[in-house]
Design a protein around this motif. Structure first.
Motif, short mmCIF file in Angstrom:
data_model
loop_
_atom_site.label_atom_id
_atom_site.label_comp_id
_atom_site.label_asym_id
_atom_site.label_seq_id
_atom_site.Cartn_x
_atom_site.Cartn_y
_atom_site.Cartn_z
N SER A 68 0.78 -0.85 -0.33
CA SER A 68 0.20 0.00 -0.38
C SER A 68 1.11 0.89 -0.41
N THR A 69 0.79 2.15 -0.44
CA THR A 69 1.16 3.49 -0.67
C THR A 69 0.77 4.39 0.64
N LYS B 190 2.03 -4.72 -14.82
CA LYS B 190 1.59 -3.76 -14.56
C LYS B 190 0.54 -2.91 -15.60
N ILE C 247 -2.70 -5.09 -14.38
CA ILE C 247 -3.88 -3.90 -13.10
C ILE C 247 -4.10 -2.37 -14.14
N ASP C 248 -3.23 -1.83 -15.39
CA ASP C 248 -3.70 -0.83 -16.07
C ASP C 248 -4.70 -0.75 -16.79
N TYR D 120 -7.74 -1.01 -14.98
CA TYR D 120 -8.15 0.04 -14.72
C TYR D 120 -9.04 0.63 -15.81
N THR E 231 -12.53 -1.07 -10.30
CA THR E 231 -11.92 0.11 -9.28
C THR E 231 -10.94 -0.61 -8.74
N TYR E 232 -10.09 0.09 -7.35
CA TYR E 232 -8.95 -0.83 -6.88
C TYR E 232 -9.73 -1.60 -6.59
N TRP E 233 -10.28 -2.00 -5.53
CA TRP E 233 -10.60 -3.30 -4.23
C TRP E 233 -11.75 -4.13 -6.55
N ALA F 8 -10.36 -4.47 -9.18
CA ALA F 8 -9.62 -5.43 -10.09
C ALA F 8 -8.31 -6.20 -9.26
N MET F 9 -8.32 -5.67 -8.03
CA MET F 9 -7.75 -6.69 -7.22
C MET F 9 -8.24 -8.22 -6.65
#
Lengths: 243, 241, 218
Positions: free
Chosen positions: C46-47, C117, C120-121, C124, C129-131, C133-134
Motif C-alpha cells: 500500500s502507498t 503493471k 493492472i492498467d 483500471y 475500482t482498485y478493490w 481489480a484486486m
C-alpha cells in the motif's frame, strides 16, 4: 478487559533474572554449535547433490527430502526418546549417566542434521544459478577442472549463497526454542519456568520475545557486515527463496 | 589447423551432429550459420573438447581429440573461446579477468600479465575499464573484455559462439569491429553467427548447417548470391530482410 | 532390540484422533493464515503510510520470533483479553493464524508484484475500482502464480502444528507421546509419527513439483 496485575520487575528480580540470563547463554551456545555443524555437514551434502556421481546424488536427495518432510519437533523427540532405547544396554547407561547435559547435546545432533539439509538445499540452488558456460569459459582458457572450481566457481558460489544462509542462521536460532520440550534450559524454557513460579506469564514470555528480537538484529547485522565485505559492485545476487 | 572427420554426436536418442566433415586452415576465417538447433554451437564446442562426441575425430594441429593421451588443458591454451553471454567472472575486476589464466595456468609474473592485459584492452578499445567490475560494463564492453581475455593466452585459433546475439543492436558494431580487426591480422577463426555483414567482409568460407549436417558450403559471394539448397535459400530469405 | 509394532495397532484409534486434530488445526490455520496473509500482503504494497508501516512492522516482528514462543504468548494473552479462560485449540488456532499470516503475506506480496503493471492498467482502463481489480484479476492471478510457494508454506503449517504440543493440545505428536509414556515404546511410535508426516508432506511436495513443471511449460 485486561484485568491483570503487570509486574515487570520480576524479570530482573533474583533469581528469575538470573534464570533468564542463563537461558540466553544456552540459546546462544546451542545456536552457534548448530550453525557450525549444520554448515559443515550441509556443504558436504550440497556438493553431493550436484555431483555427477549418481549414488551420492541420490543419497543427498533422499537425505534432503527426509529431513524436510518430518517436523523438527518429531525429529527431536525421536533423538531424545527413541534413539537411546536403540542403543545396547551399556551404551544407554553411559549416555544417560556419563554425558552431562545429554539433552543439550542430543538437540545439537538433531537440529544440526535437520538444518544441514536446508543448508545443502541453499548451496545447491546457489551453485545451480551459476551458468554452465561460466565453467566452460574457465576451461576454455586452459584451467583444469580443479582450477576452474577453485578460482571461479567456488568464490562465486560463496557470494551467491551468503544471503540465503543468513536466513538459515536466523532459522537455526529460532529453532533452538524447540529444545525446551526436552528439558534444555534455554530462553523459552526459562521464560516458562519464571511463569510457573510467578504466574506472570505475559511479562516472562514478552521478555523472551524481546530477547529473540535482539538476537535476530545481531545476526542480521553481522551477516550484513560480512555481505558488505564480500560484495562486488554490480554483481546481481539471486534473490533467496522464501524460507 | 583443424580437421573435422566424420564427426557424429548423440544426446540420448537425438543426433545433434551428423557426419560432419570440414577443414579449417591456418589463417582462415570460417563462418558457421544456420537455424537454431542445427548443431552449430555443439560443433564449435567440440573443437576444444568442451563437448565430447561419439563418432569420428577432430584433429587440431595434428593432435587428435580422441587420443586418450591428449592433454586438453594444453590444447585449450592454444584455442580461445568467446561465448554468447560473455561469461566474464563477475567477482573479479576486468583486468583480473584477463590476467587470471596467464598467471595461474602459464605462471606468468603478475607485472607481465598486467602489461599484456592493458595492451589487449587498448586493442579492443576500452583500457579505461580495467579497474572496474564486469557488472558495471555494458554488454558490448563485456564482450570485448571477453575477447581480450581469450587473446591473453596467445591462442592460435579463436572460436566465437554467437558473440553478438545477446547484444543490443547499437553495441553489435563495436564487437564486430574488433573481430574484423582480428581476422585481418591473420587469426584463424571459427565463428557461429548470423551477422552476414561480418561474413561478407572477412569470411573465407561459409558453412550452412541444419539438423546436425553441413548442408552447403561456399565463399561469401557464392553463398549469398547463389545458394544451392532449398534450406539455405529459405534461411537467407528469413534473415536477410 | 525387538520391535513391538502392535503398540501402534493397539492404540490406533487414539493416535488417529490426534491426527484428526492435527489436520483440523492445520486446515483452519491455513485458511485463516492465507486470508489474513492476503490482507497483510496487500497492505505491504500500500502507498498509504498508515497501512504500510503496521503491515511491515507486523511481518518483520513475526519473523524474529520462534513459533513456539508465539504460541505461549497467545496462550497467556487471550484469556486476559477475553476475560475468561480459553481452550488450547482456540488459542493455538489464533496463534497459528496470526503467525503463519506473516509468511503467507510475503508470498502474496511477491505474487502481486510479479503481475505486470500492464494487467493492472488494463483492469483500471475498463473501469474497475482498485478493490474490484484486486478481487477479480490481480489476486486470483497472484494465487495461481504463487501456488507452489503457497503449497510449500501449507506443508510448513502442517508440520508446525506439532508445536501445539507445548500447550498440551492433543494433536498427533502429543498423542504418540501420551502412548509412549504409558507403553514405553518410543522407537515404534515416533517412527510411525515420522512416517505419517513424511507421507503427507512428501506427497504434497511432489504435487508442488508437478505444478512447477507445468508452470515452466506454460
Amino acid at each position: 478487559m485486561l484485568n491483570y496485575d503487570f509486574k515487570w520487575s520480576i524479570l530482573w528480580a533474583d533469581p528469575y533474572g538470573g534464570w533468564i540470563l542463563e537461558g540466553v547463554v544456552t540459546t546462544v551456545k546451542l545456536g552457534i554449535l548448530c550453525c557450525i555443524f549444520s554448515m559443515l555437514i550441509g556443504v558436504v551434502i550440497g556438493t553431493f547433490r550436484i555431483t555427477q556421481f549418481k549414488p551420492l546424488r541420490i543419497f543427498a536427495e533422499a537425505y534432503t527430502e527426509f529431513f524436510r518432510d518430518i517436523p523438527l519437533l518429531v525429529q527431536l523427540f525421536f533423538w531424545y526418546f527413541a534413539v537411546p532405547s536403540l542403543l545396547p544396554e551399556e551404551m544407554r547407561i553411559w549416555v544417560y549417566q556419563e554425558i552431562p547435559d545429554f539433552e543439550f547435546w542430543i538437540v545439537v545432533v538433531g537440529l544440526s542434521l535437520y538444518s544441514s539439509s536446508r543448508v545443502a538445499e541453499q548451496i545447491r540452488a546457489g551453485i545451480n544459478s551459476i551458468s554452465p558456460d561460466q565453467f566452460n569459459a574457465a576451461l576454455s582458457t586452459g584451467f583444469s577442472h580443479y582450477q576452474a572450481y577453485r578460482y571461479i566457481i567456488i568464490p562465486l558460489a560463496i557470494r551467491l549463497v551468503i544471503p540465503p544462509l543468513t536466513t538459515e542462521i536466523l532459522t537455526i536460532f529460532k529453532n533452538t526454542a524447540l529444545a525446551m520440550t526436552v528439558g534444555v534450559l534455554e530462553t523459552t524454557f526459562m521464560s516458562q519456568q519464571v511463569e510457573a513460579y510467578t504466574f506472570h506469564g505475559l511479562e516472562a514470555t514478552t521478555a523472551a520475545c524481546v530477547i529473540y528480537m535482539i538476537i535476530t538484529l545481531i545476526v542480521v547485522g553481522a551477516m550484513g557486515w560480512i555481505e558488505k565485505l564480500l560484495a562486488v559492485p554490480g554483481l546481481i545476487v539471486r534473490k533467496g527463496a522464501n524460507s | 589447423m583443424i580437421e573435422i572427420i566424420n564427426v557424429s554426436k548423440w544426446f540420448g536418442q537425438l543426433k545433434v551432429l551428423d557426419n560432419v566433415n570440414e577443414t579449417i586452415n591456418k589463417g582462415q576465417v570460417v563462418v558457421i550459420c544456420g537455424p537454431s538447433g542445427s548443431g552449430k554451437s555443439t560443433l564449435l564446442k567440440s573443437l576444444n573438447g568442451l563437448e565430447p562426441f561419439q563418432e569420428g575425430d577432430i584433429r587440431v594441429d595434428g593432435i587428435s581429440l580422441k587420443d586418450p593421451k591428449t592433454n586438453f588443458i594444453k590444447l585449450r591454451q592454444k584455442m580461445g573461446m568467446v561465448f554468447q553471454r560473455f561469461e566474464l567472472y563477475p567477482h573479479i575486476k576486468v583486468i583480473e579477468n584477463i590476467t587470471i589464466a596467464p598467471i595461474k595456468v602459464l605462471n606468468k609474473p603478475k607485472a607481465k600479465a598486467d602489461k599484456k592485459a592493458m595492451e589487449l584492452l587498448e586493442r579492443v578499445g576500452i583500457p579505461e575499464q580495467a579497474e572496474k567490475y564486469p557488472g558495471n560494463l555494458s554488454g558490448g564492453q563485456q564482450q570485448r573484455v571477453a575477447i581480450a581475455r581469450a587473446l591473453a593466452m596467445e591462442p592460435d585459433i579463436m572460436l566465437f559462439d554467437e558473440p553478438t546475439s545477446a547484444l543490443d543492436p547499437e553495441m553489435i558494431k563495436e564487437v564486430l569491429d574488433v573481430m574484423v580487426d582480428l581476422a585481418k591480422s591473420g587469426m584463424t577463426m571459427a565463428v557461429v553467427t548470423h551477422e552476414m555483414g561480418f561474413a561478407k567482409e572477412v569470411a573465407d568460407e561459409i558453412i550452412f548447417m541444419d539438423e546436425g549436417r553441413i548442408i552447403e558450403r561456399g565463399t561469401d559471394r557464392s553463398f549469398f548470391e547463389n545458394p544451392e539448397s532449398e534450406r539455405a535459400k529459405e534461411f537467407l530469405r528469413k534473415i536477410l530482410i | 532390540m525387538n520391535f513391538e509394532w502392535q503398540v501402534i495397532s493397539n492404540n490406533l484409534f487414539f493416535l488417529m484422533g490426534g491426527l484428526v486434530t492435527t489436520f483440523e488445526l492445520a486446515l483452519i490455520a491455513i485458511a485463516g493464515g492465507l486470508t489474513l496473509g492476503i490482507l497483510v500482503g496487500m497492505g505491504r504494497l500500500s502507498t498509504i503510510k498508515f497501512i504500510y508501516y503496521p503491515a511491515t512492522l507486523f511481518v518483520n516482528l513475526m519473523r524474529t520470533q520462534p513459533l513456539i514462543l508465539v504460541i505461549f504468548w497467545f496462550y497467556f494473552l487471550m484469556p486476559l483479553i477475553l476475560g475468561r479462560p480459553i481452550g488450547g485449540f482456540t488459542s493455538a488456532v489464533i496463534a497459528f493464524t496470526i503467525f503463519e499470516a506473516s509468511y503467507f503475506a510475503e508470498i502474496i506480496r511477491a505474487g502481486i508484484q510479479s503481475i505486470s503493471k500492464g494487467q493492472i492498467d488494463a483492469a483500471y482502463s475498463t473501469g474497475f475500482t482498485y478493490w474490484q481489480a484486486m478481487r477479480y484479476f490481480i489476486i486470483p492471478q497472484a494465487l495461481k502464480n504463487m501456488m507452489p510457494s503457497l503449497i510449500t508454506q501449507a506443508v510448513v503449517v502442517f508440520q508446525d502444528t506439532s508445536l501445539a504440543y507445548v500447550i498440551g493440545l492433543r494433536e498427533f505428536l502429543r498423542s504418540a507421546n501420551v502412548v509412549d509414556a504409558r507403553e514405553m515404546r518410543s522407537v515404534e511410535l515416533y517412527l510411525f509419527v515420522g512416517l505419517v508426516y513424511f507421507i503427507v508432506c512428501f506427497s504434497m511436495s511432489q504435487v508442488c513439483k508437478k505444478l512447477e513443471l507445468k508452470k515452466g511449460n506454460a
